[in-house]
Design an enzyme around this catalytic site. Structure first.
Site, mmCIF file in Angstrom:
data_model
loop_
_atom_site.group_PDB
_atom_site.id
_atom_site.type_symbol
_atom_site.label_atom_id
_atom_site.label_comp_id
_atom_site.label_asym_id
_atom_site.label_seq_id
_atom_site.Cartn_x
_atom_site.Cartn_y
_atom_site.Cartn_z
ATOM 1 N N TRP A 43 10.975 -6.187 15.446
ATOM 2 C CA TRP A 43 11.270 -4.853 16.014
ATOM 3 C C TRP A 43 10.012 -4.040 16.210
ATOM 4 O O TRP A 43 9.938 -3.204 17.102
ATOM 5 C CB TRP A 43 12.374 -4.121 15.260
ATOM 6 C CG TRP A 43 12.085 -3.540 13.901
ATOM 7 C CD1 TRP A 43 11.093 -3.897 13.035
ATOM 8 C CD2 TRP A 43 12.820 -2.476 13.258
ATOM 9 N NE1 TRP A 43 11.183 -3.156 11.886
ATOM 10 C CE2 TRP A 43 12.229 -2.269 11.994
ATOM 11 C CE3 TRP A 43 13.905 -1.701 13.605
ATOM 12 C CZ2 TRP A 43 12.693 -1.323 11.087
ATOM 13 C CZ3 TRP A 43 14.366 -0.750 12.711
ATOM 14 C CH2 TRP A 43 13.767 -0.570 11.475
ATOM 15 N N ASP A 172 13.296 -2.880 4.096
ATOM 16 C CA ASP A 172 13.235 -3.918 3.059
ATOM 17 C C ASP A 172 13.817 -3.525 1.702
ATOM 18 O O ASP A 172 14.613 -4.238 1.135
ATOM 19 C CB ASP A 172 11.775 -4.342 2.842
ATOM 20 C CG ASP A 172 11.148 -4.855 4.113
ATOM 21 O OD1 ASP A 172 11.736 -4.649 5.189
ATOM 22 O OD2 ASP A 172 10.060 -5.459 4.039
ATOM 23 N N TRP A 366 10.770 2.398 1.624
ATOM 24 C CA TRP A 366 12.022 2.849 2.252
ATOM 25 C C TRP A 366 12.894 3.655 1.297
ATOM 26 O O TRP A 366 14.089 3.759 1.477
ATOM 27 C CB TRP A 366 12.806 1.636 2.783
ATOM 28 C CG TRP A 366 12.108 0.951 3.917
ATOM 29 C CD1 TRP A 366 11.343 -0.171 3.838
ATOM 30 C CD2 TRP A 366 12.076 1.354 5.295
ATOM 31 N NE1 TRP A 366 10.837 -0.504 5.075
ATOM 32 C CE2 TRP A 366 11.278 0.417 5.993
ATOM 33 C CE3 TRP A 366 12.639 2.408 6.014
ATOM 34 C CZ2 TRP A 366 11.033 0.495 7.360
ATOM 35 C CZ3 TRP A 366 12.393 2.490 7.382
ATOM 36 C CH2 TRP A 366 11.591 1.540 8.033
ATOM 37 N N GLU A 409 1.812 4.278 8.037
ATOM 38 C CA GLU A 409 3.075 3.549 8.134
ATOM 39 C C GLU A 409 4.255 4.487 7.804
ATOM 40 O O GLU A 409 5.268 4.475 8.477
ATOM 41 C CB GLU A 409 3.010 2.395 7.131
ATOM 42 C CG GLU A 409 4.084 1.354 7.262
ATOM 43 C CD GLU A 409 3.855 0.189 6.303
ATOM 44 O OE1 GLU A 409 2.793 0.149 5.622
ATOM 45 O OE2 GLU A 409 4.741 -0.685 6.219
HETATM 46 C C1 GLC Z 1 7.833 -4.087 6.590
HETATM 47 C C2 GLC Z 1 8.932 -3.168 7.092
HETATM 48 C C3 GLC Z 1 9.535 -3.710 8.364
HETATM 49 C C4 GLC Z 1 8.428 -3.933 9.369
HETATM 50 C C5 GLC Z 1 7.309 -4.811 8.799
HETATM 51 C C6 GLC Z 1 6.106 -4.906 9.706
HETATM 52 O O1 GLC Z 1 8.331 -5.293 6.214
HETATM 53 O O2 GLC Z 1 9.910 -2.993 6.127
HETATM 54 O O3 GLC Z 1 10.488 -2.849 8.885
HETATM 55 O O4 GLC Z 1 8.943 -4.524 10.504
HETATM 56 O O5 GLC Z 1 6.872 -4.261 7.587
HETATM 57 O O6 GLC Z 1 5.649 -3.671 10.058
#
Ligand code: GLC
Length: 723
Positions: A43, A172, A366, A409
């Site tokens: 994503w 996550d 998160w 981030e």
């Molecule tokens: C972490 C985040 C996830 C994201 C990834 C790379 O795993 O939780 O949503 O896609 O990092 O940025």
């Protein structure tokens, strides 16, 4: 208040955002961040392509194509496509996933954002033929990726896909997974040996998932590979199966976008329509918890909703799946102290988890912080249901956070401090999307290419023949009552918008227009006391802006007109007053505007005698400019103006326009305090002024103690008119 657009300043942030993406570019895809996440994420690439779409269509397409190189035979788009050139810095990598055909990808998926991204690429594209070719190329792959969810992840044909690993949600270590993961009793001896790599990149442990979380993450992967990724078996054996509200909302919205793509290409749309109808109905029904009056993910193992309080539950707005009533209930939650309400101050909206809960964490991944990608979606959802003020305020925060604290981030919802990885790609990409979108919505075209209408001369809005039938003594009061009436009827203080459409055609507006014509012969000396003058001019200023917008047929922002504030005007008592002259000439006691060399009224200017005797700096919080940081439109009563201006100052100073960072010995201030520093009595007195209104928390005491040594930094300030 005049809006000064910090285009120059702003450019530097646009450049910085592009630089983040350029630095993370790996030749055919963009790393989420160069150290922590060295491969291509599912994503992330969608969000990143949306940013590129505005200035580098080629790169946007390459990003998407590269991701789809990893698509599985069954249509699944894996959550990571590994860059085989940079293995060794991340866990788990292909050796651990052991995918069935040895493909260098992970064996789980993520929320499908790619139809949405492809449509963005098409929309932003200047070469529509090329863009159509791209859609044609991508369509079968997008279709297959959606079909995967319905054929493999929805065994009971409910229109809802399940996730079988927390990473599939993209969130996550969301608190939503605490309970479903609890039932997984991990036997350490059975768990394959592994070494976490996420703690080796300078991000502190407190901001990352725990070791227990990781054990369970690994346990699930181990189960999938043992079952050779056969979905039917996984469905039977996996202890974690959740119909996630976030993934399904993104899928639902992506169906809508895929439908548009199919229509553009002249393809059959029936299948997609069916998917969409099923998913949106089930979000509305099954994922709505009537008892809690909110949307919640559904745990297929426990056969119940997951009761928690994350921002995911707002996502059905983005999906456009919520009913109006559901949307109104969601709005009440979003706009509450739990998620940082409008004008609450001291917070950035919306955090990922209810701030009033005991286990809210300001910095842990998160479990509390503000995430730009989630908010980017929620804000679109709010806008589509008409909650414009909140949507604007979220956009403002999404722009302010990276500008103030860097392209991190995630961000602390209270202080704005950035956490996790720095130079994070989707933060930069979505920042670019918001900025480009902002300028496009302003009607000024692409950044740097102003397309403003220019009025040739002063545009008098109250031209006409006064009837002369109104008593001079009553006129001022009548005009003000008329303004008050307009505001109470056509300004929605909850949404912060003026209903220009209905206002324009109303009898109240006709009456106001007639009354302001009478002002042509108004005797300004009738306004004797300072309080009267102040209230009169603030109200007139706020009203002329509304009339200007209507008469000049402004669609998005006053910036469509070159020098709006210096060109529209009222004739009052035979003298011309533009909003600029009302603000600086009258209300600021004829002090020089910050961007001019001289005061507006020269010595012999007849208007000078009507200026206020002194500057009340609180007026800066009362003049309407429509930004998140501006006071809402309010009617100022001469008898209560002092208290009212105190409230306006209080709202502003306790909002995110004033941020005290004790750990950095720094205070961040809206540029208003820079432009009008003199009005506040110089630098030190500006800080004293802030102390007067600021809530007395720890930061207040810090500022008080360190007033002479704290570093002051000013921030970009700019925003949209309320409409
Ligand atoms: C972490 C985040 C996830 C994201 C990834 C790379 O795993 O939780 O949503 O896609 O990092 O940025």
């Amino acid at each position: 208040m005049q809006m000064v657009i910090g285009r120059g300043t702003f450019y530097s942030y646009v450049r910085a955002a592009k630089q983040v993406l350029a630095d993370n570019w790996a030749g055919h895809f963009t790393k989420p961040s160069s150290s922590l996440y060295p491969h291509q994420w599912n994503w992330d690439s969608g969000f990143i392509a949306i940013g590129y779409a505005h200035y580098n269509a080629q790169r946007a397409k390459t990003e998407i194509r590269s991701l789809f190189q990893g698509q599985w035979e069954n249509g699944m788009l894996p959550h990571i496509v590994f860059d085989t050139q940079s293995l060794g810095h991340y866990f788990p990598e292909p050796d651990f996933w052991q995918t069935p055909d040895g493909r260098p990808t992970s064996g789980i998926t993520m929320p499908p954002l790619h139809a949405t991204a492809c449509l963005h690429i098409y929309d932003a594209s200047r070469n529509k033929n090329d863009a159509m070719d791209f859609l044609e190329e991508m369509f079968p792959r997008l279709l297959a990726s959606h079909r995967y969810f319905y054929s493999c992840r929805d065994p009971n044909h409910e229109g809802l896909a399940y996730i079988r690993h927390p990473w599939e949600s993209g969130m996550d270590n969301s608190p939503a997974w605490d309970e479903p993961l609890q039932i997984i009793a991990v036997d350490k001896n059975q768990l394959p040996a592994y070494q976490r790599k996420d703690l080796e990149h300078g991000v502190s442990r407190e901001q990352r998932p725990t070791d227990e979380d990781y054990d369970r993450f690994v346990y699930l992967i181990d189960l999938f590979r043992k079952l050779k990724y056969e979905e039917k078996k996984i469905y039977r054996e996996c202890p974690f199966l959740v119909q996630d509200i976030l993934l399904n909302s993104i899928l639902c919205k992506a169906n809508l976008d895929l439908l548009q793509i199919a229509s553009l290409l002249g393809k059959d749309t029936i299948q997609i329509e069916q998917w969409h109808a099923a998913t949106s109905a089930s979000i509305r029904d099954k994922l709505w918890c009537p008892r809690c009056q909110k949307f919640e993910s559904f745990d297929l193992i426990a056969n119940s909703h997951i009761h928690t309080a994350t921002a995911s539950s707002f996502m059905p707005l983005y999906a456009k799946a919520a009913t109006k009533d559901q949307a109104a209930l969601i709005y009440r939650k979003i706009n509450s102290v739990s998620f940082c309400a409008l004008r609450q101050g001291n917070c950035f909206t919306v955090p990922n988890y209810d701030m009033t809960r005991k286990d809210y964490s300001a910095s842990n991944y998160w479990r509390g912080p503000v995430w730009i990608n989630i908010n980017w979606m929620i804000s679109q959802g709010l806008r589509s249901y008409g909650y414009k003020e909140k949507a604007d305020s979220m956009n403002s925060d999404m722009i302010q956070l990276p500008v103030r604290f860097g392209f991190h981030e995630y961000f602390d919802s209270r202080t704005g401090r950035g956490y996790g990885s720095d130079n994070f790609s989707w933060t930069a990409a979505l920042f670019l999307d918001l900025v480009y979108d902002f300028y496009e919505r302003q009607g000024t075209g692409r950044i740097g290419r102003g397309q403003q209408r220019k009025l040739n001369q002063t545009h008098i809005l109250n031209k006409g023949q006064p009837s002369g039938q109104i008593e001079q003594g009553e006129l001022g009061q009548l005009v003000l009552s008329s303004i008050k009436e307009l505001q109470s009827q056509f300004y929605n203080p909850i949404r912060g918008v003026v209903d220009y459409g209905n206002l324009r055609d109303s009898s109240q507006y006709r009456r106001y227009r007639d009354l302001v014509k009478e002002l042509i012969t108004f005797d300004l000396t009738a306004l004797r006391e300072e309080a009267r003058k102040k209230a009169f001019w603030i109200n007139i200023y706020n009203a002329i802006i509304i009339q200007g917008i209507i008469e000049l047929n402004i669609r998005r922002s006053v910036r469509e007109i070159k020098d709006f504030f210096g060109t529209v005007a009222y004739l009052i008592g035979g003298l011309v007053f533009t909003p600029e002259q009302m603000e600086h000439g009258i209300l600021r006691a004829n002090r020089r505007p910050p961007y001019k060399l001289l005061p507006l009224f020269v010595i012999r200017d007849a208007r000078r005698r009507y200026s206020l005797a002194d500057v009340d700096p609180r007026i800066h919080f009362a003049l309407v400019c429509g930004s998140r940081s501006c006071a809402p439109i309010r009617f100022y009563e001469p008898g209560q103006i002092d208290q009212q201006l105190d409230i306006a100052a209080d709202n502003f100073i306790n909002s995110s326009e004033v941020i005290i960072l004790p750990e950095k010995n720094k205070i961040l201030l809206s540029e208003i305090f820079k432009w009008y520093q003199r009005d506040f009595g110089g630098k030190r007195n500006t800080l004293n002024f802030i102390l007067k209104y600021r809530v007395k928390d720890d930061a207040w005491y810090y500022l008080k103690k360190n007033i002479d040594r704290i570093k002051v930094e000013y921030l970009y300030y700019d925003w949209n008119l309320n409409r």
